[in-house]
Structure formats: structure tokens, C-alpha cells
Write an enzyme that holds these catalytic residues in place. Structure first.
Site, PDB file in Angstrom:
ATOM      1  N   SER A 291      40.846  18.431  94.004  1.00  0.00           N
ATOM      2  CA  SER A 291      40.217  16.964  93.025  1.00  0.00           C
ATOM      3  C   SER A 291      41.661  16.471  92.175  1.00  0.00           C
ATOM      4  CB  SER A 291      39.072  17.245  91.996  1.00  0.00           C
ATOM      5  OG  SER A 291      38.403  16.444  91.475  1.00  0.00           O
TER       6      SER A 291
ATOM      7  N   TYR B  47      45.279  23.594  89.220  1.00  0.00           N
ATOM      8  CA  TYR B  47      44.064  22.666  89.295  1.00  0.00           C
ATOM      9  C   TYR B  47      44.892  21.902  87.695  1.00  0.00           C
ATOM     10  CZ  TYR B  47      40.713  19.647  87.870  1.00  0.00           C
ATOM     11  OH  TYR B  47      38.608  18.670  87.922  1.00  0.00           O
TER      12      TYR B  47
ATOM     13  N   HIS C 191      32.433  14.713  97.599  1.00  0.00           N
ATOM     14  CA  HIS C 191      33.594  15.764  96.971  1.00  0.00           C
ATOM     15  C   HIS C 191      33.718  17.495  97.239  1.00  0.00           C
ATOM     16  CE1 HIS C 191      36.844  15.382  94.280  1.00  0.00           C
ATOM     17  NE2 HIS C 191      36.233  16.354  93.016  1.00  0.00           N
TER      18      HIS C 191
ATOM     19  N   ASP D 106      32.836  10.693 100.362  1.00  0.00           N
ATOM     20  CA  ASP D 106      33.413  11.297  98.985  1.00  0.00           C
ATOM     21  C   ASP D 106      33.613   9.925  97.609  1.00  0.00           C
ATOM     22  OD1 ASP D 106      33.933  11.893  96.139  1.00  0.00           O
ATOM     23  OD2 ASP D 106      36.408  13.199  97.225  1.00  0.00           O
TER      24      ASP D 106
END
Length: 725
Positions: free
Chosen positions: A575, A495, A693, A658
Site C-alpha cells: 500500500s 510503511y 487490497h 483492489d
């Protein structure tokens, strides 16, 4: 009830549903090279002639037309891509077996952390495969509970989800928010707990907001944005948030305006009512940076203007609770790893601040006041550490956990004698404990029964060196006794952004990946929150490349250590993690065997023009700034795609609803990748319908997506599968 963590409006980028993966013990390998399918025939995507000038640099954007996701041309392209992926996945023999195994293991009871209001307990529960968790209420933990809210009854396909829950102080009513098809937009309603009936109250156009009740339960505070123009609700930028007070039994049109700032469109505020009902606290922020301005006013004086207490967007000031006029905050002002201070509203100057819990060697994530204690939650090398202090800051004890993992919860009110928390790890399902504040004893409350033995698996933490010499931690999990070597299939997940730490957590998909002999590796990259603000800032704006270097170095470490090899190494992120994968695969395509960028931010020059994307400029910078443009353009995945390069097998994942990371990011990246691919490796895009999302996605859709992703990885890496029964 105060809760650890940043204000609600900062939940603008999800670490996301970590990879959804699967299958049991090893056997024959995947398809040999001569059995691979011929090159894919990609749907045609017209190259437009749009060219932008950024500070003297001309940049082509040939797929700008895809930003109109509802145009006939875009819809036709989407339908063709869906058909292409469906055709591909239908030819993967392991697909259905993977879904069956996922479904089998997913079918276990899942318990939420109980919390108490007005003598009633509330908690979430899922019997196993329910699309949405159900909210229960009970007068005591020993009494029979009744269903308070069942989101599964709100839609036939499970795509209407609970997005917020706030019981009144006496526990007689709950404000709850629902979202449709994964959208961030929420509609707030109010339910009477005793009767189970909804009141007539309804609040629309709320987003990134909680509901904060007044002590008497007569109404609540909430945040909302202006109503968007028709058809713009999933795309238009969200500015000019306001905070209102809603009196029960009245129309939303009559709600009282509590706060707005018409001069600064990017400011937002979170409202908090102190447990004693003395003050209304407004936490003002802009973007996703943890830097706030705190306003307050006496709660009872509805006509009073909020007064500035502390902060000018210079540091974190996360409100914890108050002791009369003394307000407790978690702050990193002058202490990058965080501390707890008290500020007297009558003497707010910095020289009068009290340090209650000083900075330590660990990162202080936040603190709650429960009973007569401050419960401080820390990260020690990306794993949980929890300590109790009295209100004067004297250390009382540390909470003991069974292994390296993640604890959360520890919320409650100032008169509570107990609290509850969850604990999980990569190999231990989320387990709920009751914690006795007086004795420090943890008692098992709810333990899920999953069809595997956690003792058959192991997690270790290693440290490796990134490109610039920075020492980076990484968790590595796998089944005990497997042979680790160059042929070991490995999933590397990352991430690295928005001050969000990746800590050990349980996932059925990861379990199944390990069950069939795979290794699951999670590095704690710069940009995250594992080591405080300095670690976060080292992976932002002009230093964002550090995050990609850290991830690439993790892959190189695993290969150099002989734990895997490029043909057996898959990378995945969602993301901001989708950006991570997109950047790394375009910078080092030869390093990876398969890539899965999910709901990613992939056009770094225009992300700030969609929905809440402008708020991410705190981490990314903006193409409107010349220096930041150069940095963004250098790694923007959409713009780094090179004609004729050979990219690894890639599955891009997005959803048509999203409104966090606009799906045009993934559409444009997929079109560019397919048009440029210089070898036979497939470039596919999976587009979910009636989903957003990630938050609130129904279980059925989660399992389907997991099976598709796993089937793709299994096929492209040639991962061994078990013999059929």
C-alpha cells in the site's frame, strides 16, 4: 463499547498484510550465476501518446490506457503477465517446499479477543487453515460456544469475507457486513443470535463505516455513499457520504437521513451512540488526517439537528465515552503526543475544558473507558505501554507485559469488571489475556500452539541516523546463534505514512524467514504514528522524501554495520509501503538485491482520481497544487523509471479487485519498468484474482501469495535452503 483508535472511515490505507515469507534451516545456496535463466521476454505493452500539462510542465503517461482495467487490451496484457509469472515461478525448485512449510506452520488455532454484550460473549476463531475466521457466541466463557457466523459457507473459494460486526446492546442481534472478492464495498445484514437466522434487513453501498445500535436494539446508524454507475463500482471516486438510521424490519429506501453535507463532497461522518444512550456523536473528517469536527445531539430526539461541539478540522478529537454531559476525548490540540480531556456540552468553550490525563513523554494512541477506569494505550519507542487511570485522571497502575511487543484490545462497557487484550511480538504468536480491573492481574485465556520455540528467536531495537540527522528506531529479529555478516539474507520492511505505527507483531511468514537464517528488520519511519503528530507530519506532502531517506538510511545502516550486503538485501512494503519501495528502488537501484512493492500507490500524479484516493491528499498532497506537484513528480515511482537503468529483481504484487489502491497503479509501473530495464534482472508482476487490497483475503490465497513471494526472494538472493527430508 468504546474502542481505542481512529474513526472507522480513516481506515483508508492499510499497513497491510506484512510480508508473507518462509522455509527451515540453512544448507546449499541458490542457483549460481551461470545457472540463472536467460532474460525474460516481456509481454508487449503499447506506448500511447497521452501527455498532460501540470502547471507548465508536460508529463507523458504512455500507459494511460491501462486505467481501463476491463478493456480487451488491458485484459490481454494481464493474462500474458500472469502466464509469464506462472512460468517463472514454476521453474523455482523451492516454491512447493516453501508452500508446504508455510501450510504446516500456518495450521494452528487462532483466537480473537472476546467481548461481552448483554451477558453474551462474542469472539472469532480459526481452527488453522480455514479461509475465514468464524464468529462464535456463548453465554459464558465456561459454557459451550455455538457458531454464530461462518463466512466460509458464503462462497466456495473463501473470497466472501466478514467486514464488520456489531452486536446490539442486549446481545440478542448482530449487524454484520460482508464484502466480496476483497472489495471495500460492504453489505450489512442482521442476524438473530438465539436462532441464528437472518432478518430481512439489508444495507448496500456502505464503505468505511461501522453499525451503531440504539440502546433498545430497534435499529442502527451507518454511513453509505451514493450508488455508483454500473461498472464504476471499483474505480469511481467516492464522495458525498451520508449517515442514515435504519429501523429494523423496514426497507433501506425508508431509512432516515441523519447527516449530510451537500456543500462539501469530501466530508464523511462516523456515528457513535454513548453507552448511556444519552447522545449521538458524529465525528466529521475529510481525507485521512486525524483532524475532526464533532457534532452531537440528544439521541432520543430524532428530529433534532446535530449541534457543533468542538473542532474545526484543526486537531484530533477522538471520542472515548461520557459521564453525563461531560464527554471524554483523546486530543492532540496543543499537545502533539496526545492527552485526554473532558468537554461539558453545556460549557464547551476551550477555557472550560478539563485535562484528565495530561501529555506524557510517550505517544497516546487512544483510551477506552471500562468499568470505572480510563485505560490509556501508549507507544514507547514503537512498543506498547498501557496505563490505568480513574475518571478524575489519577494514575492507578501500569499493565505488565512479558516482553517488547504489541498489546491491543482493552475494550468494554462502563459496568464491566474485566477486559481482554491480546499480546504479540515478532517471535510470540498472538496470545489472549483476561485482565481483572480491580486487582490488575492478567490471566492467560488462550495461547496458540505453533510448531516452534519462541525462545529460539530474539528481537532487538536499534537506533540509526537518517540523512538529515534524525534518530530513527528499528526492530531487528532473527534466530539466536546464527552468524550475522555480509552474506546474511535480510528482509527490510517499511510503511511510513498516514500516522500508522508499525509495532511488533507475529507472522508465520516472518517466522519461516527467520527459521532459515534470515534477518527481519522493521524501521519506524517518519510519516508513521510512532512519535505523535510531529513525526507524522515530517513525512507528509513536501516532506515525504524524509520517509524514503529514512528507509534508505536503514538499508545503509545494516550494510555499514556488516549485518548484510546489497546482494542479500530485499525490501518490501504494501500500500503506502508499496510506494515506499517503488520510490526507493527508483532512487537507489544499486542499493538493493530484490524489491517487492505490494498493492502500491505508484502514480503520484493521478492517485486522487480513483475510488478513495482523493482522501490521501492529506498525506501526499495533490498534483493540482503547483508546489505539491513538484514534490510528487520528483519521487513518483511510475514517472521516475529511467530508460536503460539496471533495476534490482522486482516482483510487483496487486489484485484485480483492489478498489482501495486501484490496480492500474501496479499495471502502469510494471509496464514502464519492463520497458526500461537495462539488465537481465527480472521485472515481474503477480496479479491475484478475486482479491482486493488485503482485508478479508482467504487463507489459501495468503499462503499461495506468501510462497510465491518467498520463492522469488530465495531464488534472486540465493538464500540457503534446508536439505530435503
Amino acid at each position: 463499547m468504546r474502542t481505542t483508535g481512529r474513526p472507522q472511515f480513516l481506515a483508508l490505507c492499510l499497513a497491510g498484510a506484512v510480508l508473507l515469507m518462509t522455509a527451515p534451516d540453512p544448507a546449499p545456496a541458490g542457483p549460481p550465476d551461470d545457472a540463472r535463466r536467460p532474460p525474460l521476454d516481456y509481454p508487449e505493452a503499447t506506448r500511447g501518446d497521452v501527455v498532460d500539462d501540470y502547471h507548465g510542465t508536460t508529463v507523458a503517461d504512455p500507459y494511460r490506457w491501462m486505467e481501463d482495467i476491463d478493456s480487451a487490451e488491458t485484459r490481454a496484457w494481464v493474462e500474458a503477465q500472469v502466464a509469464l509469472f506462472d512460468s517463472y515461478i514454476a521453474d523455482v525448485p523451492a516454491r512447493n517446499r516453501i508452500q508446504d512449510r508455510l501450510t504446516q506452520l500456518w495450521d494452528y488455532e487462532k483466537f480473537g479477543i472476546p467481548f461481552e454484550k448483554g451477558g453474551r460473549y462474542f469472539y472469532s476463531y480459526n481452527s488453522g487453515l480455514q479461509n475465514q475466521n468464524v464468529i462464535y457466541s456463548t453465554p459464558s466463557l465456561d459454557a459451550e460456544a455455538h457458531v454464530l457466523l461462518d463466512p466460509n459457507t458464503l462462497s466456495a473459494d473463501g473470497t466472501v469475507a466478514l467486514a464488520g460486526l456489531a452486536p446490539s446492546k442486549d446481545g440478542s442481534k448482530v449487524a454484520y457486513a460482508v464484502s466480496d472478492a476483497g472489495s471495500d464495498w460492504m453489505t450489512w445484514k442482521v442476524r438473530d443470535v438465539a436462532s441464528g437466522d437472518d432478518l430481512d434487513d439489508q444495507i448496500r453501498w456502505s464503505k468505511f463505516s461501522g453499525a451503531e445500535w440504539t440502546p433498545d436494539g430497534s435499529g442502527f446508524f451507518y454511513g453509505r455513499f451514493p450508488e455508483p454507475k454500473e461498472g464504476d463500482d471499483l474505480r469511481a471516486a467516492n464522495f458525498f457520504q451520508k449517515v442514515y438510521y435504519h429501523q429494523l424490519g423496514t426497507s433501506q429506501d425508508d431509512d432516515a437521513l441523519v447527516w449530510e453535507d451537500p456543500e462539501n463532497k469530501d466530508l464523511r461522518a462516523d456515528a457513535t451512540v454513548t453507552d448511556d444512550g444519552a447522545y449521538l456523536i458524529l465525528t466529521l473528517g475529510r481525507g485521512t488526517d486525524d483532524k475532526y469536527r464533532i457534532l452531537y445531539r440528544p439521541l432520543a430526539d430524532l428530529d433534532a439537528e446535530p449541534v457543533h461541539l468542538v473542532g474545526d478540522f484543526d486537531a484530533d478529537y477522538t471520542f472515548i465515552d461520557n459521564d453525563g454531559p461531560r464527554l471524554f476525548f483523546r486530543t492532540d490540540k496543543g499537545t502533539p503526543l496526545g492527552k485526554v480531556i473532558a468537554i461539558n456540552v453545556h460549557h464547551p468553550d476551550p477555557e472550560d475544558w478539563e485535562t484528565i490525563i495530561p501529555e506524557t513523554e510517550e505517544t497516546l494512541l487512544g483510551a477506552n473507558r471500562v468499568g470505572g477506569y480510563l485505560i490509556a494505550q501508549y507507544l514507547k519507542d514503537a512498543r506498547s505501554q498501557v496505563k490505568l487511570y480513574d475518571l478524575a485522571g489519577a494514575f492507578v497502575r501500569e499493565v505488565e507485559f512479558p516482553e517488547l511487543g504489541t498489546a491491543s484490545g482493552f475494550s468494554g462497557d462502563r459496568d464491566d469488571t474485566e477486559t481482554f487484550y491480546s499480546f504479540s511480538s515478532y517471535t510470540r504468536p498472538t496470545t489472549i489475556y483476561r485482565y481483572d480491573l480491580a486487582t490488575g492481574a492478567s490471566t492467560l485465556y488462550k495461547e496458540p500452539q505453533v510448531g516452534f520455540d519462541p525462545d529460539d528467536y530474539t528481537t532487538e531495537q536499534v537506533f540509526y541516523t537518517s540523512k538529515d540527522g534524525t534518530r530513527v528506531p528499528m526492530f531487528i529479529s532473527h534466530k539466536k546463534g546464527i552468524a550475522i555478516g555480509p552474506d546474511t539474507p535480510t528482509l527490510l520492511y517499511g510503511y511510513g505514512g498516514f500516522n500508522i505505527p508499525l509495532t511488533p507483531s507475529f507472522s508465520v511468514s516472518r517466522l519461516v524467514w527467520m527459521e532459515m537464517g534470515g534477518v527481519y528488520a522493521v524501521p519506524n519511519l517518519r510519516g508513521g504514528g510512532e512519535y505523535g503528530e510531529a513525526w507524522h507530519k515530517a513525512g507528509t506532502k513536501l516532506q515525504k522524501q524524509n520517509v524514503f531517506d529514512d528507509f534508505i538510511a536503514a538499508a545503509e545502516y545494516l550494510i555499514d554495520q556488516g549485518r548484510t550486503s546489497t546482494p542479500k538485501l530485499a525490501i518490501q512494503g504494501r500500500s503506502n509501503g508499496g510506494l515506499l519501495v517503488g520510490a526507493c528502488m527508483t532512487q537507489r537501484p544499486e542499493l538493493f538485491g530484490a524489491c517487492l512493492p505490494g498493492v502500491g500507490v505508484l502514480d503520484m500524479l493521478r492517485f486522487h482520481t480513483f475510488t478513495i484516493g482523493w482522501a490521501w491528499t492529506d498525506d501526499y498532497g495533490s498534483s493540482e497544487n503547483a508546489d505539491e506537484f513538484e514534490a510528487l513528480y520528483a519521487y513518483s515511482p511510475y514517472h521516475r523509471v529511467e530508460q536503460g537503468a539496471c533495476y534490482p529483481p522486482t516482483l510487483i504484487v496487486t489484485a484485480d479487485h483492489d478498489d482501495r489502491v486501484y490496480p492500474a497503479h501496479s499495471f502502469k509501473f510494471a509496464a514502464a519498468m519492463q520497458g526500461a530495464q537495462g539488465c537481465d534482472n527480472p521485472i515481474l508482476i503477480r496479479i491475484e484474482t478475486r482479491a482486493g487490497h488485503g482485508a478479508g483475503k482467504p487463507t489459501a490465497k495468503i499462503i499461495e501469495e506468501a510462497a510465491d513471494e518467498m520463492a522469488f526472494v530465495v531464488h534472486e538472493l540465493g538464500v540457503p535452503l534446508p536439505e530435503a527430508d
